[in-house]
Design a protein around this motif. Structure first.
Motif, PDB file in Angstrom:
ATOM      1  N   THR A  29    -115.100 -10.120  44.542  1.00 35.77           N
ATOM      2  CA  THR A  29    -115.233 -11.468  44.368  1.00 35.77           C
ATOM      3  C   THR A  29    -114.554 -12.256  45.329  1.00 35.77           C
ATOM      4  N   ASP A  30    -115.293 -13.415  45.873  1.00 32.35           N
ATOM      5  CA  ASP A  30    -114.808 -14.378  46.814  1.00 32.35           C
ATOM      6  C   ASP A  30    -113.495 -14.892  46.497  1.00 32.35           C
ATOM      7  N   GLU A  33    -112.956 -18.154  44.718  1.00 33.17           N
ATOM      8  CA  GLU A  33    -113.443 -18.190  43.026  1.00 33.17           C
ATOM      9  C   GLU A  33    -112.360 -17.236  42.280  1.00 33.17           C
ATOM     10  N   THR A  86    -119.030  -9.471  49.394  1.00 30.14           N
ATOM     11  CA  THR A  86    -117.894 -10.088  49.312  1.00 30.14           C
ATOM     12  C   THR A  86    -116.765  -9.664  48.724  1.00 30.14           C
ATOM     13  N   THR A  87    -115.391  -9.966  49.324  1.00 33.54           N
ATOM     14  CA  THR A  87    -114.224  -9.393  48.778  1.00 33.54           C
ATOM     15  C   THR A  87    -113.087 -10.488  48.501  1.00 33.54           C
ATOM     16  N   SER A  91    -107.096 -14.058  48.756  1.00 30.65           N
ATOM     17  CA  SER A  91    -106.636 -14.295  47.418  1.00 30.65           C
ATOM     18  C   SER A  91    -105.260 -14.647  47.109  1.00 30.65           C
TER      19      SER A  91
END
Length: 347
Positions: A29-30, A33, A86-87, A91
């Motif tokens: 996931t982005d 996000e 997407t990665t 994050s």
């Protein structure tokens, strides 16, 4: 080894693998996000879960140890494999999880070092290098029976198949480890790492790239990619994670010098035993080219590494201590890994 205090919260997952799967599910996931959605109680629950995982691993819980290293390995894939989607790289949440896992992993390796041993290192560079080599020669891992007795004389084809999968975490990406660790170096050290990397690249021949040669073993044993992660033990995952952690962070550069240098120094003797087993079993020659090549190449690499990377760095007290730390991380973790392999392989 002492346990860390764990915050007392109630909603922490009790199944280590459930926690791994939940956190892993966010890795595609982005990053923005992830950080927008994992907040408040959910964030606290997951962070507490990781802390609990680390605490349980620290006191010897094998399920927690496996989950801890599996999660770290999956996170590291974001930094070592080109993504197809997407990665979550970047994050804040994933970075905090990574830091907690890395700190706990480093703590365990430091706890395995004999108290006072690092302080025994000589100050003069050549004496220091001799001391490092003597540390290795005197370590129980140096002529471990897994290689000298089991692999050489007893292993069957299935044992070698399993061996190859466990070794993939380091051998299968040694070129990338060198590429990461050389960033910021200069002079003799940079040239030596570059020469080593170029050898890994088959000296410009695409058909001779060492990772390609290593992957030929997968063809002999018909090992599909999806089987690799399932096959890896906790200590195999740890070996790969330590190599990535020390290679990717600039603060760990001297530890990487010790860790990777000792890896190359031990390879020729170990691979002699693997080649002997391969020939004893009459397996296809295409699958053993990598190991035959490294018996000679890594002898040369280790000598160059000691002369051009270790000796110049050993002028610094900080570097001497950190290189010895990385060396002992490699020796100690390798010993535990090979101890584990003996009963598993012989069962």
């Amino acid at each position: 080894m002492e346990t860390r205090e764990t915050p007392a919260r109630t909603a922490v997952p009790h199944d280590p693998l459930a926690l791994v799967d939940e956190v892993s599910g966010w890795l595609t996931t982005d990053a923005a996000e992830v950080d927008a959605k994992i907040t408040g109680e959910d964030r606290d629950r997951l962070i507490d879960g990781v802390r609990k995982l680390n605490a349980e691993s620290l006191v010897g819980d094998q399920a927690a140890f496996y989950a801890q290293q599996l999660l770290l390995a999956r996170i590291y894939q974001m930094h070592t494999v080109l993504p197809e989607t997407t990665t979550a790289e970047g994050s804040v949440f994933v970075s905090e999880v990574t830091r907690l896992l890395e700190e706990a992993t480093a703590q365990v390796e430091d706890d395995w070092i004999e108290p006072g041993l690092l302080e025994q290192a000589p100050e003069e560079p050549r004496a220091y290098l001799s001391w490092l080599k003597q540390l290795a020669r005197g370590h129980r891992v140096f002529k471990h029976p897994y290689y000298h007795e089991f692999i050489r004389n007893q292993a069957d084809a299935d044992d070698l198949r399993n061996y190859v999968m466990q070794e993939s975490v380091v051998d299968g990406r040694f070129d990338d480890l060198l590429a990461m660790m050389q960033v910021g170096t200069s002079g003799r050290a940079k040239m030596e790492i570059a020469a080593n990397f170029w050898d890994e690249m088959g000296n410009g021949d695409p058909d001779q790239v060492h990772t390609l040669l290593f992957n030929k073993i997968y063809e002999v044993f018909e090992i599909p990619p999806e089987e690799l992660e399932r096959s890896l033990t906790a200590n195999a995952l740890l070996s790969g994670n330590l190599a990535v952690m020390l290679s990717r962070y600039r603060k760990f550069y001297p530890e990487a010098v010790g860790f990777l240098g000792m890896t190359e120094w031990m390879v020729p003797d170990r691979f002699v035993q693997v080649v002997h087993a391969w020939e004893r079993l009459g397996l296809p020659d295409i699958g053993i080219v990598y190991h035959r090549l490294h018996i000679t190449v890594d002898s040369q690499h280790a000598a160059g590494w000691f002369h051009n990377v270790v000796l110049p760095a050993a002028e610094s007290a900080h570097m001497r201590r950190a290189i010895a730390r990385g060396t002992l991380w490699r020796l100690n973790s390798s010993a535990r890994y090979l101890d584990e392999r003996m009963p598993v392989a012989a069962a």
